[in-house]
Enzyme design. Structure first.
Site, PDB file in Angstrom:
ATOM      1  CB  CYS A  62      55.850 -70.524 -41.886  1.00 22.68           C
ATOM      2  SG  CYS A  62      56.670 -71.004 -40.707  1.00 22.68           S
ATOM      3  CD  GLU A  76      61.828 -93.127 -20.379  1.00 25.03           C
ATOM      4  OE1 GLU A  76      62.455 -92.192 -20.429  1.00 25.03           O
ATOM      5  OE2 GLU A  76      62.893 -93.394 -20.311  1.00 25.03           O
ATOM      6  CG  LEU A  77      55.484 -87.694 -20.362  1.00 21.83           C
ATOM      7  CD1 LEU A  77      54.293 -88.908 -19.967  1.00 21.83           C
ATOM      8  CD2 LEU A  77      55.121 -86.373 -19.548  1.00 21.83           C
ATOM      9  CE  LYS A  78      59.032 -87.263 -29.452  1.00 24.19           C
ATOM     10  NZ  LYS A  78      57.850 -86.326 -30.054  1.00 24.19           N
ATOM     11  CG  HIS A 122      51.042 -73.353 -38.516  1.00 23.34           C
ATOM     12  ND1 HIS A 122      50.922 -71.766 -39.683  1.00 23.34           N
ATOM     13  CD2 HIS A 122      51.827 -73.319 -37.946  1.00 23.34           C
ATOM     14  CE1 HIS A 122      51.595 -70.762 -39.095  1.00 23.34           C
ATOM     15  NE2 HIS A 122      52.936 -71.627 -37.934  1.00 23.34           N
ATOM     16  CD  GLU A 182      52.207 -67.721 -37.502  1.00 24.41           C
ATOM     17  OE1 GLU A 182      53.816 -68.622 -37.752  1.00 24.41           O
ATOM     18  OE2 GLU A 182      51.857 -68.471 -36.985  1.00 24.41           O
ATOM     19  CD1 TRP A 227      64.782 -71.212 -30.929  1.00 23.24           C
ATOM     20  CD2 TRP A 227      64.414 -71.270 -32.559  1.00 23.24           C
ATOM     21  NE1 TRP A 227      63.432 -70.925 -30.993  1.00 23.24           N
ATOM     22  CE2 TRP A 227      63.263 -70.449 -31.974  1.00 23.24           C
ATOM     23  CE3 TRP A 227      64.704 -71.459 -34.181  1.00 23.24           C
ATOM     24  CZ2 TRP A 227      62.228 -71.169 -33.107  1.00 23.24           C
ATOM     25  CZ3 TRP A 227      63.547 -71.426 -34.752  1.00 23.24           C
ATOM     26  CH2 TRP A 227      62.289 -71.123 -34.650  1.00 23.24           C
ATOM     27  CB  SER A 239      61.191 -76.029 -45.951  1.00 23.54           C
ATOM     28  OG  SER A 239      59.833 -75.669 -44.834  1.00 23.54           O
TER      29      SER A 239
HETATM   30  N1  GLN Z   1      63.281 -71.360 -43.922  1.00 24.31           N
HETATM   31  C1  GLN Z   1      62.553 -72.112 -43.156  1.00 24.31           C
HETATM   32  C2  GLN Z   1      61.653 -73.250 -44.082  1.00 24.31           C
HETATM   33  O1  GLN Z   1      61.102 -72.474 -44.777  1.00 24.31           O
HETATM   34  C3  GLN Z   1      62.174 -71.350 -42.114  1.00 24.31           C
HETATM   35  C4  GLN Z   1      60.834 -72.025 -41.076  1.00 24.31           C
HETATM   36  C5  GLN Z   1      60.975 -71.192 -39.577  1.00 24.31           C
HETATM   37  O2  GLN Z   1      60.265 -70.032 -39.896  1.00 24.31           O
HETATM   38  N2  GLN Z   1      60.813 -71.435 -38.679  1.00 24.31           N
HETATM   39  O3  GLN Z   1      61.241 -73.914 -43.219  1.00 24.31           O
HETATM   40 ZN    ZN Z   2      57.958 -69.462 -39.874  1.00 22.58          ZN
END
Ligand code: GLN
Ligand code: ZN
Length: 764
Positions: free
Chosen positions: A735, A17-19, A703, A674, A570, A442
């Site tokens: 990324c 709910e908060l989100k 990002h 990164e 994770w 991705s």
């Molecule tokens: N292969 C993943 C992507 O490109 C790597 C994601 C990540 O490093 N968090 O989405």
């Molecule tokens: Zn990454």
């Protein structure tokens, strides 16, 4: 009588709910008063859930982050956030996320966006806090408004309130000075504000305050240890009882210090520090309260109540009124309520306890201690039954997996030949240009992709339709990459919702909750998969998608996998075997996938280890043993391939200074990292450590929506080439691109490919 209490309750809400309230407010779709009303409602619900406890936390609720709350309580707002004219809550959001709600910004030229506070992980959890900022001139000034308001609310509700604050030494320890001054110099200025805060609470009739000092479980030098003595001797004159809370680990060399601080009670995380109970009891004075965190606040398994009572009963006998019991740490790190789960397998569900259930367990333990086990015979029997079912379940234990694990030898983690030999063979085979270009995996996850995936999951479209939707997306990605002129292509990961969940769903030994959300930062939550049993890969997981992508192009397609360490870090992991064992099991499963990909003709395989660094233990003394099994797991997953197959790995950070040797030891042929935001400064480490293999220092910061220029990327690569020979450099984003739009990705990658060409031309 044993006393029960809780250190903190998850504030996001059983249904997040908060989100939703926060995001709706930020988008300008609801008012600030609606948001505040939602906050009040959640606090009320959460105190109701905790009503059976002797003491409930107050002040643990936060609209964004409890550390930022503390900064505001101490009047430590970054300079850039002062002089704001609007609602203080809006200003708070500006510090947290750089801007407040839409609409509150535009009308006031003087109050526009500011740089957001830096975020970092709260100790070894996946929760991110806003780092307190200091300079040599930082002054503190009490603002107890938030805490007093929540206290008044709690009192009105009849809550037995124990305010929760972060202790002064931990507060300084987790912050950063923006100049070169020492944080500890600020302690004398900080302590009077803490005194004033505690006095204010005492004036409200508060009896106990929980003062969190998790820094006590980390390695402290003499100055920091001394700061503890200074701080708590300063605070001892106040007529309020302090419960000094330590959690997430063992106190070790700080045990003596912690036991001798002049506070009324000490909380020990017994899940992590069981064997420190006895030494603690020997050291702590006989009028102090001893609070034991007996229920795991970081994991989702039921507690073995009988076993806990076996060792707790003699302690209760010995300590009497002085014994308090609680979860090990704040329940912020577990999902809210197991009862929300309607679809979770009933057998697995019977093994679990989320925050609400953990408090039930606490009550059962207290009743057993206060009235004898007979008073809760049914509860104990049900608990025993659930644990027995978990122990005996054939779904948990798979003899074939155990045998495979026993057969692991060092050879399994070794490539046929060392990197220089491999590199030559790969170069001859792949024929890539200098400064080869690639992406991290991705491509944008469009609304259509998400819709196709969720329709398929809900049974609204059939497998054939789903396959063709995904194939169409793969074809689009391949086509775009060919047009862009990238050298090593990817299939785009359209079929993946999440890089861990996607693989977990295809492996035996993993379960998934529906509402098992845990706050990651602000309104962002993650739903960690539940690793409950021995890991087995029933069939290939990615091969068909990659094969399809490869069938569309003559350029090499890079196979894309998540590595064992990231899968582990994770997930909620098993508590019935060491993490290392689960990690090796994952490694064997990923290894099978790697070999299947190779068999299918895929000659470049990337195994992401985005979360390798996160698994580092709190104490440096334990780093090496973690790195040993983590690196070995990666090697087992990756290194079964022939010399010609090129292994890549990707990491979402580049602070490698302290673990560079371990990273090199993974022996991936190529690593992408990164670095774009730090202007390649983080590559300094390569001045001292000669990294032997190839590196792609991310030059495109994915990002932000900003489009990097060719010029900027060329400059970044030139900086990189000062440290790493050009023959071993790759050009890539920092990324995956899944959170970006195609409209951003196309120009950015066009510039990136142009940058690579410019670099090549300059090199000849
Ligand atoms: N292969 C993943 C992507 O490109 C790597 C994601 C990540 O490093 N968090 O989405
Ligand atoms: Zn990454």
């Amino acid at each position: 009588m044993v006393v029960t209490h809780n250190l903190g309750f998850p504030r996001i809400g059983a249904k997040r709910e908060l989100k939703f309230a926060l995001e709706s407010y930020w988008k300008g779709q609801s008012s600030i008063s609606e948001l505040k009303i939602q906050g009040t409602a959640l606090r009320k619900t959460h105190w109701n859930v905790q009503s059976g406890l002797d003491w409930s936390p107050v002040g643990d609720f936060s609209f964004y982050d409890q550390v930022l709350d503390m900064s505001l309580t101490l009047g430590n707002l970054p300079l850039r956030a002062r002089d704001y004219h609007g609602d203080p809550l809006d200003n708070y959001f500006r510090v947290a996320r750089g801007r407040s709600a839409q609409g509150t910004e535009d009308h006031a030229g003087c109050c526009s966006g500011i740089a957001a506070g830096e975020m970092t992980k709260w100790f070894d959890t996946n929760y991110h806090y806003i780092v307190p900022e200091f300079t040599a001139d930082t002054e503190f000034k009490l603002d107890a408004t938030r805490l007093l308001a929540q206290l008044a609310e709690a009192k009105a509700q009849g809550v037995h309130a124990k305010p929760v604050i972060i202790g002064p030494v931990t507060y300084l320890r987790i912050g950063k000075t923006k100049d070169d001054s020492s944080r500890l110099n600020l302690l004398p200025r900080l302590l009077p504000v803490y005194s004033e805060l505690l006095d204010t609470l005492a004036a409200q009739g508060v009896e106990w305050v929980q003062i969190d000092e998790p820094a006590l479980v980390t390695e402290l030098d003499a100055d920091w240890q001394n700061a503890y003595n200074l701080a708590y001797h300063h605070l001892k004159s106040i007529r309020i009882k302090l419960l000094l809370a330590t959690y997430f680990g063992t106190l070790q060399e700080n045990l003596y210090l912690a036991c001798n601080l002049p506070v009324a009670g000490l909380h020990l995380d017994v899940i992590n520090a069981r064997n420190e109970i006895q030494p603690l009891l020997n050291l702590v004075s006989s009028h102090k309260i001893v609070s034991l965190g007996v229920i795991n606040g970081r994991n989702i398994w039921k507690t073995d109540l009988n076993a806990t009572l076996d060792w707790l009963e003699p302690l209760a006998e010995r300590l009497g009124e002085r014994l308090w019991i609680a979860p090990s740490c704040s329940l912020l790190h577990v999902p809210v309520d197991l009862n929300s789960e309607q679809k979770l397998d009933t057998e697995i569900k019977s093994w679990l306890a989320f925050a609400v259930q953990k408090l039930d367990e606490l009550r059962v333990l207290a009743t057993a201690l206060n009235q004898g086990r007979a008073a809760v015979a049914n509860e104990l029997k049900a608990n025993q039954g659930a644990l027995a079912s978990r122990r005996a379940s054939p779904r948990v234990s798979n003899p074939a997996v155990k045998q495979a694990l026993a057969r692991i030898t060092p050879e399994l983690g070794q490539r046929q030949n060392a990197y220089p030999v491999r590199a030559e063979k790969q170069a001859a085979f792949l024929k890539l240009p200098l400064y080869p270009t690639t992406t991290i995996g991705s491509f944008p996850q469009t609304a259509e992709i998400r819709q196709a995936r969720s329709q398929f999951k809900a049974g609204e479209i059939n497998n054939t339709d789903y396959q063709s939707a995904m194939q169409a997306e793969i074809a689009r990605c391949v086509r775009e990459q060919e047009t862009l002129g990238l050298d090593v292509l990817v299939h785009g990961e359209a079929e993946r919702n999440d890089m861990v969940e996607y693989f977990g769903e295809q492996l035996d030994g993993y379960a998934f909750s529906h509402f098992g959300w845990v706050q990651s930062y602000g309104s962002r939550c993650v739903k960690p998969p539940i690793l409950f049993g021995d890991i087995r890969r029933p069939q290939a997981m990615t091969v068909e998608w990659i094969k399809y992508a490869q069938s569309l192009t003559d350029k090499p397609i890079k196979g894309m996998l998540t590595g064992p360490v990231t899968m582990l870090n994770w997930s909620f992991v098993r508590d019935d075997q060491p993490r290392s064992v689960s990690c090796y099991q994952l490694a064997l499963a990923i290894r099978e996938e790697v070999l299947d990909l190779e068999q299918a003709g895929v000659r470049i395989i990337q195994i992401d280890e985005a979360a390798l660094r996160e698994g580092l233990p709190l104490r440096r003394a334990q780093w090496q043993s973690y790195l040993d099994w983590a690196v070995e797991s990666f090697r087992i997953a990756a290194n079964g391939v022939t010399d010609e197959t090129q292994i890549h790995t990707h990491m979402c950070y580049s602070e490698f200074n302290d673990i560079i040797a371990a990273i090199a030891d993974m022996d991936a042929d190529v690593i992408t990292i990164e670095t774009s935001r730090s202007d390649m400064e983080l590559l300094d480490v390569f001045d001292h450590f000669k990294y032997p293999n190839q590196i792609g220092p991310g030059v495109y910061d994915i990002h932000t929506p900003n489009i990097p220029t060719e010029q900027h990327m060329v400059e970044l690569m030139k900086k990189a080439a000062l440290r790493i020979p050009a023959e071993r450099l790759w050009v890539n984003p920092d990324c995956g691109l899944k959170t970006r739009q195609w409209a951003e990705v196309i120009p950015a990658l066009t510039h990136m490919v142009a940058a690579a060409k410019t670099l090549r031309a300059a090199a000849v």
